[in-house]
Design a protein around this motif. Structure first.
Motif, PDB file in Angstrom:
ATOM      1  N   ASN A  92       2.156  29.606  28.847  1.00  0.00           N
ATOM      2  CA  ASN A  92       3.579  29.703  29.555  1.00  0.00           C
ATOM      3  C   ASN A  92       4.820  28.946  29.689  1.00  0.00           C
ATOM      4  N   GLY A  93       3.861  27.798  28.611  1.00  0.00           N
ATOM      5  CA  GLY A  93       5.865  27.720  28.562  1.00  0.00           C
ATOM      6  C   GLY A  93       5.964  28.132  26.769  1.00  0.00           C
ATOM      7  N   ALA A  94       4.985  29.009  25.771  1.00  0.00           N
ATOM      8  CA  ALA A  94       5.395  29.144  25.503  1.00  0.00           C
ATOM      9  C   ALA A  94       6.407  30.945  25.220  1.00  0.00           C
ATOM     10  N   SER A 140      -1.009  26.267  30.697  1.00  0.00           N
ATOM     11  CA  SER A 140       0.235  25.883  30.492  1.00  0.00           C
ATOM     12  C   SER A 140       0.869  25.925  29.337  1.00  0.00           C
ATOM     13  N   PHE A 141       0.347  25.818  28.211  1.00  0.00           N
ATOM     14  CA  PHE A 141       1.180  25.828  26.856  1.00  0.00           C
ATOM     15  C   PHE A 141       1.432  27.384  26.597  1.00  0.00           C
TER      16      PHE A 141
END
Lengths: 182, 168
Positions: free
Chosen positions: B30-32, B27-28
């Motif tokens: 994906n966001g970054a 998830s990290f």
């Protein structure tokens, strides 16, 4: 923005023709360079915050925050599209907590989301004004600078700053309520 | 006390990741990974704002405007020494921070002028920068009203700042 841009840039260039013609291009390039510097810094800040925000959304914490802020949102914006509400709430809480890195990505997503719906002009204006007058609890860069200049009491300015920024936000909200049609 | 805030907030997020069985690493990432296209999309807006700020400063328009507006600002209780800061702040955060340290050197960090400058700096935002960035890719280009409202509100906070620094 187009009008402001053309007036300012014409006026400045016109003056420089008489005073310092070489400076026109060099200061434009200089400005671009500064913009690139800032963009590089922003990439890093956004990478960290967008990563964290993704976690915030995936864990459902973003929804919890937005439920918590629901009464405030209702008061400020009226009924909001569900998809935009999460972004707006996270943006506002980040504003309140002084996490300035997190406000911008959320803010842009919120504006884009609001734009997909009709009749959101009022909400967009209100949202922009709140961000442009944002309440800042800890003016950290000012505090750091006061420290370097060895002020006798660097934190003197915290209370007045909070008061002044609250005043500006309240005035902004009132102006939107008065002058912008829902 | 405030320095604990962000780490505690992050810990809460991490704990929730464990409870909710979210894949934190994926998830990290994906966001970054959105950050680069995102920064690329705001870059042209930043360039235009910075070019305007540079030209505004170097053409002498800003000092001219400072001279013209000083008497008006005085009426509202804003000292002449701070007119420039009030004018620069909506355009440039780094520019006004530089101005702030200039003011510190000139008047002494604990003087009324300096404290006032701090409050003005801390209480207003870079309105034009926010306008440029927030409306990246937005269709509504009619920003006149929101910008004017924000500028009026910021100006009020400057007036209030000068007043409150006298009292406190």
């Amino acid at each position: 923005m187009n009008i402001i841009f053309i007036i300012l840039i014409t006026l400045c260039t016109f003056i420089l023709i008489f005073t310092n013609p070489e400076a026109v291009l060099s200061s434009m390039l200089n400005g671009g360079e500064k913009a690139l510097d800032l963009t590089l810094k922003l990439v890093v800040i956004y990478a960290v915050w967008m990563g964290m925000t993704e976690l915030l959304e995936k864990t459902g914490l973003a929804n919890k925050i937005s439920n918590l802020l629901k009464p405030i949102n209702m008061l400020l914006f009226g009924e909001l599209p569900k998809s935009a509400e999460g972004f707006i709430s996270t943006n506002i809480s980040a504003n309140l907590l002084g996490m300035s890195g997190a406000t911008t990505p959320m803010g842009i997503k919120a504006v884009n989301e609001l734009e997909k719906h009709t009749n959101t002009n009022y909400a967009i204006t209100m949202f922009f004004v709140i961000n442009a007058t944002s309440i800042q609890l800890i003016p950290s860069s000012v505090l750091a600078l006061r420290n370097t200049f060895s002020s006798s009491s660097p934190s003197d300015i915290i209370l007045p700053t909070i008061l002044a920024t609250t005043v500006s936000t309240i005035i902004g909200i009132l102006l939107v309520k008065i002058f912008v049609k829902r | 006390m405030f320095s604990y805030f962000i780490p505690v907030f992050f810990i809460i997020i991490f704990i929730f990741c464990i409870i909710k069985k979210v894949k934190p690493y994926d998830s990290f990432i994906n966001g970054a990974k959105q950050s680069i296209p995102f920064a690329v999309s705001i870059f042209p807006y930043l360039v235009s704002i910075f070019i305007l700020t540079e030209l505004f400063e170097i053409s002498g328009l800003s000092s001219l405007l400072t001279r013209v507006l000083s008497p008006v600002f005085n009426l509202f209780g804003i000292p002449t020494e701070l007119t420039k800061l009030v004018l620069i702040k909506p355009f440039s955060g780094s520019g006004s921070l530089a101005l702030l340290s200039e003011i510190f050197t000139k008047f002494g960090v604990d003087s009324y002028i300096s404290r006032c400058a701090c409050v003005i700096y801390g209480s207003s935002e870079t309105v034009f920068y926010i306008a440029a960035v927030y409306f990246t890719g937005a269709k509504t280009k009619n920003l006149t009203k929101p910008i004017i409202i924000s500028l009026i509100a910021s100006f009020c906070s400057c007036v209030f700042a000068c007043f409150i620094c006298k009292v406190l």
